[in-house]
Design an enzyme around this catalytic site. Structure first.
Site, short mmCIF file in Angstrom:
data_model
loop_
_atom_site.label_atom_id
_atom_site.label_comp_id
_atom_site.label_asym_id
_atom_site.label_seq_id
_atom_site.Cartn_x
_atom_site.Cartn_y
_atom_site.Cartn_z
CB CYS A 2 -0.95 0.09 1.18
SG CYS A 2 -2.21 -1.19 1.19
NE ARG A 27 4.63 1.72 0.18
CZ ARG A 27 5.54 1.47 1.11
NH1 ARG A 27 6.81 1.56 0.82
NH2 ARG A 27 5.19 1.15 2.33
CD1 TRP A 75 -0.06 -6.53 -2.53
CD2 TRP A 75 -0.40 -6.84 -0.34
NE1 TRP A 75 0.26 -7.83 -2.23
CE2 TRP A 75 0.06 -8.06 -0.89
CE3 TRP A 75 -0.68 -6.81 1.03
CZ2 TRP A 75 0.25 -9.21 -0.14
CZ3 TRP A 75 -0.50 -7.96 1.78
CH2 TRP A 75 -0.04 -9.14 1.19
CG ASN A 101 1.16 0.97 4.35
OD1 ASN A 101 2.30 1.40 4.36
ND2 ASN A 101 0.90 -0.31 4.31
N GLY A 102 -1.43 -0.64 6.38
CA GLY A 102 -1.20 -1.37 7.63
C GLY A 102 -2.41 -2.24 7.94
CD GLU A 492 17.05 -14.08 -5.11
OE1 GLU A 492 16.40 -14.54 -4.16
OE2 GLU A 492 16.74 -13.01 -5.67
CE LYS A 496 13.94 -12.12 -7.72
NZ LYS A 496 14.50 -11.96 -6.42
CD GLU A 499 10.13 -12.45 -6.76
OE1 GLU A 499 9.44 -11.92 -5.89
OE2 GLU A 499 11.36 -12.38 -6.77
CG HIS A 515 18.42 -37.76 -0.08
ND1 HIS A 515 18.84 -39.00 0.35
CD2 HIS A 515 19.55 -37.03 -0.25
CE1 HIS A 515 20.16 -39.02 0.45
NE2 HIS A 515 20.61 -37.83 0.08
CE LYS A 614 11.80 -3.41 -4.22
NZ LYS A 614 12.26 -4.75 -4.57
C1 F6R Z 1 11.73 -11.08 -3.81
C2 F6R Z 1 11.54 -9.97 -2.91
C3 F6R Z 1 11.11 -10.26 -1.52
C4 F6R Z 1 11.91 -9.40 -0.54
C5 F6R Z 1 11.38 -9.58 0.89
C6 F6R Z 1 12.21 -8.82 1.90
O1 F6R Z 1 12.17 -10.67 -5.06
O2 F6R Z 1 11.71 -8.84 -3.27
O3 F6R Z 1 11.25 -11.61 -1.22
O4 F6R Z 1 13.25 -9.76 -0.62
O5 F6R Z 1 10.06 -9.17 0.96
O6 F6R Z 1 12.21 -7.45 1.63
P1 F6R Z 1 13.27 -6.49 2.26
O7 F6R Z 1 14.61 -6.89 1.74
O8 F6R Z 1 12.86 -5.13 1.81
O9 F6R Z 1 13.19 -6.67 3.74
#
Ligand code: F6R
Length: 619
Positions: A2, A27, A75, A101-102, A492, A496, A499, A515, A614
């Site tokens: 948000c 966001r 969001w 936001n929250g 990782e 990637k 997502e 296993h 994000k």
């Molecule tokens: C994946 C991604 C998320 C963040 C996670 C932590 O591409 O962006 O998995 O890595 O939400 O976010 P931060 O690093 O901002 O604490």
């Protein structure tokens, strides 16, 4: 998670709010809305869907006049995305609008009480309850002789005292058409200071095109702002501490530039961002690293006998890289903890345990809670963080900034390589404080310094990686396999891909496959195998052969100069030779590009992947 904006000044508010929301869209992008005051008229516009699909079209068709307003990009937490559930929400009188936001945890109880008192609700959100609650407090203050603007701030203060949960909010009311009231607890909020205009936003990206001067609000701050001034009160016991800061990046840094997506731009920025993470931090004379902001003496660092690295998502994967590095260079026992687990787990910690929170945004709710828990238990808590002035950066006892510039692509890329760079330097420092020899220290420094140039050469393979991505883009499942330093990179790479392309992908230690998971290997399930020419090469090769023997296609990430691997894999992407512990820094980049091109090939919106946002500021 948000995004909030607010504007009060001499210009027409709606276009400024819309532009701010576009810059905060990473966001959340389920719906967006604005409330603009024109004189004492409340004008509300809110639409389901991404900003350009809904709100922007509506504002273009019917522009809003007025020089004060608030906006929100959502969001969803309470109630699915819909016009009704979009913010802003009105109070019972319809004269007050709130964006939030929250999460308000006790909204059910408050809602029940307000309904008994005759309130009616249109949405399923906790925010509408908050709007009604503030409105209710405001009505109760009506007998008071003070001005409407004073009463509005008072109503916000008293309503928030009833609230359990997290919030960053902005409130406007037609009775006080010249002011915006904002407040925060657990969700970020900044004030942008302009000439005859002021801004409120969830982060500086939204205001940096207008002003470089900002105030990072603290938890429990309540700000009342007009076009010409702002005052901060505190809901807590302390008086509010206000400090004006200068934004450290230019407005252009938050633009997409010539790239079609922020994600691709940020992947291509990595040679520069890794250079920034290294700048001024190498001490070649002593073959070690130096940092300005750790706030710990060398003696204190020397005393550390356990390190807990806590983080979420991609930052958690960087932490895992850090575990291998710290154990290898410094022989310190390291635990890598998901912040969401660590905060509630009663993990026994040693007396001299150092806790390091790793986070791009510095606002992730779970990581923040993990950091607070460590401090509560009396441990030193550092942060490795990108966003300057973020909550975690400010609450940590000390830390290391990434200096990677704003990361706007929802899938984290450049933050990961900067985190890995900084963790390598930190492990080098901790190693040199113990038994790591000068010669090894210098090898690590040279390998790190070669990193940015090597990343450039990997990026030159973009077209080749795109072709490989196109070949495998229709697969429904993927494996990513690696050993030792390559294992966190496998995790990782899988994250990637899943997502942004919505392909099911699993990262595994290459030898663990046999296993159980190997049962899933078939001709339609590609495996990306990280196989550098290192001490584990032969062992990884036999893991690769096991996949091939089951007709599983293999994409190898191998070291330049290894010609034979081309016979054992269906496709090969080469990375330049480096030290074993530096491999993650290089190897992750082809995986970022692979995920990007697969997602594009599948028609996915890589900068706004479904269900994601994000900066996850809820638990
Ligand atoms: C994946 C991604 C998320 C963040 C996670 C932590 O591409 O962006 O998995 O890595 O939400 O976010 P931060 O690093 O901002 O604490």
């Amino acid at each position: 998670m948000c995004g909030i904006v607010g504007y009060v000044g001499r210009q027409t508010a709606a276009p400024i709010l819309l532009e701010g929301l576009r810059r905060l869209e990473y966001r959340g992008y389920d719906s967006a809305g604005v409330a603009v005051l024109s004189g004492s008229e409340m004008q509300l516009r809110k639409k389901k869907g991404k900003i350009d699909e809904g709100l922007a079209k509506s504002l273009q068709a019917q522009p809003l006049a007025g020089q004060l307003g608030i906006g929100h990009t959502r969001w969803a937490t309470h109630g699915p995305p819909s016009d009704e559930n979009s913010h802003p929400h009105l109070d019972q009188s319809g004269r007050m609008a709130v964006v939030h936001n929250g999460v308000i945890e006790n909204f059910d109880r408050i809602k029940e009480r307000l309904m008994e008192a005759g309130h009616t609700f249109r949405s399923a959100t906790d925010t509408e309850v908050l709007a009604h609650l503030i409105g209710d407090h405001y009505e109760k203050l009506k007998g008071d002789q003070s001005e409407a603007s004073v009463r509005l701030t008072q109503a916000v203060l008293s309503a928030l005292r009833e609230v359990i949960g997290t919030y960053g909010i902005a409130v406007v009311c037609t009775d006080a058409p010249g002011i915006i009231v904002g407040a925060r607890r657990g969700s970020p909020l900044i004030v942008g200071l302009g000439q005859n205009e002021n801004f409120l936003a969830s982060d500086v990206n939204a205001v940096v095109a207008h002003t470089q001067q900002v105030v990072y609000l603290n938890d429990y701050d309540v700000v009342t702002m007009t076009a010409d001034r702002f005052d901060v009160a505190s809901l807590g016991a302390d008086t509010a501490k206000v400090q004006i800061s200068q934004v450290e990046f230019s407005p252009e840094a938050a633009e997409r530039g010539k790239f079609p997506h922020f994600m691709l731009k940020e992947i291509f920025e990595q040679p520069a961002t890794v250079r920034n993470a290294l700048r001024g931090r190498i001490d070649s004379d002593e073959a070690t690293a130096k940092f300005g902001g750790l706030n710990m003496s060398m003696a204190e660092l020397r005393e550390v006998d356990q390190i807990v690295l806590t983080a979420c998502g991609t930052s958690w994967h960087a932490a895992l890289v850090g575990e291998y590095l710290l154990e290898d260079f410094a022989h310190i026992p390291v635990e890598v903890e998901y912040a969401s687990e660590f905060r509630y787990r009663h993990a026994p910690l040693e007396k001299h345990t150092l806790v390091v929170a790793i986070t791009q945004s510095g606002e992730t709710a779970d990581t923040l809670a993990g950091l607070r828990e460590a401090k509560r238990r009396g441990h030193k808590a550092l942060a490795i963080c990108n966003v300057v002035g973020s909550t975690i950066a400010r609450e940590a006892d000390g830390g290391i900034y990434l200096h990677a510039g704003p990361e706007i692509g929802v899938a984290s890329t450049k933050a990961f390589t900067s985190q890995v760079t900084v963790l390598t330097l930190f492990a080098l420092l901790m190693g040199r404080l113990r038994m790591l020899p000068v010669r090894r220290g210098m090898e690590i420094i040279r390998a790190l310094e070669a990193g940015p140039g090597q990343l450039e050469s990997i990026l030159q393979q973009n077209e080749r990686i795109k072709r490989i991505a196109q070949k495998y883009a229709r697969a429904q499942n993927f494996f990513f396999l690696g050993r030792q330093h390559g294992f966190p990179v496998a995790l990782e790479g899988a994250l990637k891909l899943k997502e942004i392309s919505y392909i099911h992908a699993e990262g595994y230690p290459a030898a663990e496959m046999k296993h159980g998971p190997i049962a899933l290997i078939d001709p339609n399930t590609p495996s990306v195998v990280l196989i550098p020419s290192d001490s584990m090469y032969e062992k990884t090769l036999s893991n690769l052969e096991v996949v091939r023997a089951r007709n599983g296609p293999v994409i190898a990430i191998a070291t330049e100069g290894n010609a034979t691997i081309a016979k054992q894999a269906d496709d090969v992407i080469y990375v330049p030779p480096t030290l074993e512990p530096i491999f993650p820094l290089l190897a992750v980049v082809p995986l970022q590009l692979l995920a990007y091109h697969v997602a594009i090939e599948r028609g996915c919106d890589v900068d706004k992947p479904r269900n994601l946002a994000k900066s996850v500021t809820v638990e």
